[in-house]
Enzyme design. Sequence first.
Site, PDB file in Angstrom:
ATOM      1  N   LYS A 111      69.812  63.943  44.380  1.00 47.03           N
ATOM      2  CA  LYS A 111      71.442  64.410  44.208  1.00 47.03           C
ATOM      3  C   LYS A 111      72.066  63.804  44.630  1.00 47.03           C
ATOM      4  CE  LYS A 111      69.664  68.748  41.792  1.00 47.03           C
ATOM      5  NZ  LYS A 111      70.802  70.567  42.339  1.00 47.03           N
ATOM      6  N   LYS A 194      60.854  64.091  35.594  1.00 44.70           N
ATOM      7  CA  LYS A 194      60.619  65.139  36.108  1.00 44.70           C
ATOM      8  C   LYS A 194      62.021  65.503  34.505  1.00 44.70           C
ATOM      9  CE  LYS A 194      63.493  67.741  39.107  1.00 44.70           C
ATOM     10  NZ  LYS A 194      63.755  68.938  39.808  1.00 44.70           N
ATOM     11  N   LYS A 197      68.231  68.645  33.851  1.00 44.66           N
ATOM     12  CA  LYS A 197      69.489  69.517  33.538  1.00 44.66           C
ATOM     13  C   LYS A 197      70.575  67.956  33.889  1.00 44.66           C
ATOM     14  CE  LYS A 197      69.093  74.337  33.989  1.00 44.66           C
ATOM     15  NZ  LYS A 197      69.171  75.200  35.364  1.00 44.66           N
TER      16      LYS A 197
HETATM   17  P1  AMP Z   1      67.098  75.051  38.206  1.00 43.56           P
HETATM   18  O1  AMP Z   1      66.771  74.662  36.998  1.00 43.56           O
HETATM   19  O2  AMP Z   1      67.236  73.344  38.735  1.00 43.56           O
HETATM   20  O3  AMP Z   1      67.597  75.845  39.220  1.00 43.56           O
HETATM   21  O4  AMP Z   1      65.475  74.707  38.030  1.00 43.56           O
HETATM   22  C1  AMP Z   1      64.652  76.499  37.743  1.00 43.56           C
HETATM   23  C2  AMP Z   1      63.472  76.832  38.155  1.00 43.56           C
HETATM   24  O5  AMP Z   1      63.398  75.774  36.827  1.00 43.56           O
HETATM   25  C3  AMP Z   1      62.820  76.673  39.345  1.00 43.56           C
HETATM   26  O6  AMP Z   1      61.814  77.638  39.654  1.00 43.56           O
HETATM   27  C4  AMP Z   1      62.187  74.884  38.554  1.00 43.56           C
HETATM   28  O7  AMP Z   1      61.620  74.745  39.782  1.00 43.56           O
HETATM   29  C5  AMP Z   1      61.871  75.220  37.685  1.00 43.56           C
HETATM   30  N1  AMP Z   1      62.210  73.743  37.181  1.00 43.56           N
HETATM   31  C6  AMP Z   1      63.002  72.877  36.869  1.00 43.56           C
HETATM   32  N2  AMP Z   1      62.634  71.972  36.136  1.00 43.56           N
HETATM   33  C7  AMP Z   1      61.085  71.714  36.064  1.00 43.56           C
HETATM   34  C8  AMP Z   1      60.326  71.130  34.950  1.00 43.56           C
HETATM   35  N3  AMP Z   1      60.721  70.130  35.246  1.00 43.56           N
HETATM   36  N4  AMP Z   1      59.242  71.314  34.805  1.00 43.56           N
HETATM   37  C9  AMP Z   1      58.989  72.535  35.725  1.00 43.56           C
HETATM   38  N5  AMP Z   1      59.206  73.602  36.574  1.00 43.56           N
HETATM   39  C10 AMP Z   1      60.619  73.009  36.834  1.00 43.56           C
END
Ligand code: AMP
Length: 332
Positions: A111, A194, A197
Amino acid sequence: MKRIFSGVQPTGNLHLGNYLGAIRNWVRLQDEYECIFCVVDMHAITVWQDPAELRANTREVTAAMIAAGVDSERNIIFNQSQVSAHAELAWIFNCVARLGWLNRMTQFKEKAGKDRERASVGLYAYPNLMAADILAYKATHVPVGEDQKQHLELCRDIAAKFNHDFGAEVFPIVEPLIFGEATRVMSLRDGMKKMSKSDPSEASRISMTDDTDAIARKIRKAKTDPEPLPDDMAGLRERPEAANLVGIYAALNDSTVEQVLGEFGGKGFGQFKPALADLAVDKLAPIQDETRRLMAEPEFVDGILRKGAEKARDISAPIMAEVQEVVGFLRA
Ligand code: AMP
Ligand code: TRP
């Protein structure tokens, strides 16, 4: 007693990775455990967030969680900044975690990018706040996607060091819960990256707010190779894009990769992609409709967060009192 804690950042629309990697698993756990789900707005501001957008995204992510089936009556849903224990415990953990530990965090490196000098101090200390989120409730199990594994290891290290330094068994050593056929959903444009967002390409992710046409278009245009699908898992090795789409299909369909290959092995993407698009629309449309309905009632969503924060404070207050006592803070 087992207690679940998990969080999601309100940094934009939720995508399919958030849903399949995290939120859908939360829905499955809520019948079995006491669950606390948090919209982590304080984590969000470790990178710049427009204030009006942050507020709107906090409501939208909450609405999407409820629409996906998280039950706000039985569980706690709240936004992090409403409960001061998170910031208070994070400071204490800033003094427990070592620089060397944080220097190893791959998410910070990704990041912060090349210009690390300009990253916020908050982005660096992000994992300490995450440990505080979990341990302010003495949560024992944390369902997340694969990408959060390293942060949870740090949380375990912090708990162990705190307990050791103060000679008290205050915090549990948490267990990550990483399960399902899509613990790491990859970008539709690049099977090695991956789904995220923050990817500048909208085509790389299926957003939980995409309409039917957008979902179908993104799947149709998803990067693939020219080979037909293999008959077994071994045939997906070295084919990251194919593996990703098959994994998404399996997860959405509540089946396994083997079962999907049993059905589609030998068939080309010309057949598989439309089937995947239909399935995705089928599964996501009801969630999207419900999210939109809830977004039209911000008062209702705010009420859920307010009530959730009250319940969260009730659980964290005695834990924080114990921590302050152990640390030696004088409480008049
Ligand atoms: P975040 O959007 O970074 O707050 O992520 C929220 C949740 O979604 C966390 O548990 C992450 O591990 C999961 N997550 C985010 N991106 C992915 C992805 N590409 N594949 C699987 N899980 C994800
Ligand atoms: N860091 C997590 C993510 O980006 C979100 C998060 C914050 C979290 N606090 C948490 C997840 C506590 C689990 C438990 O995905």
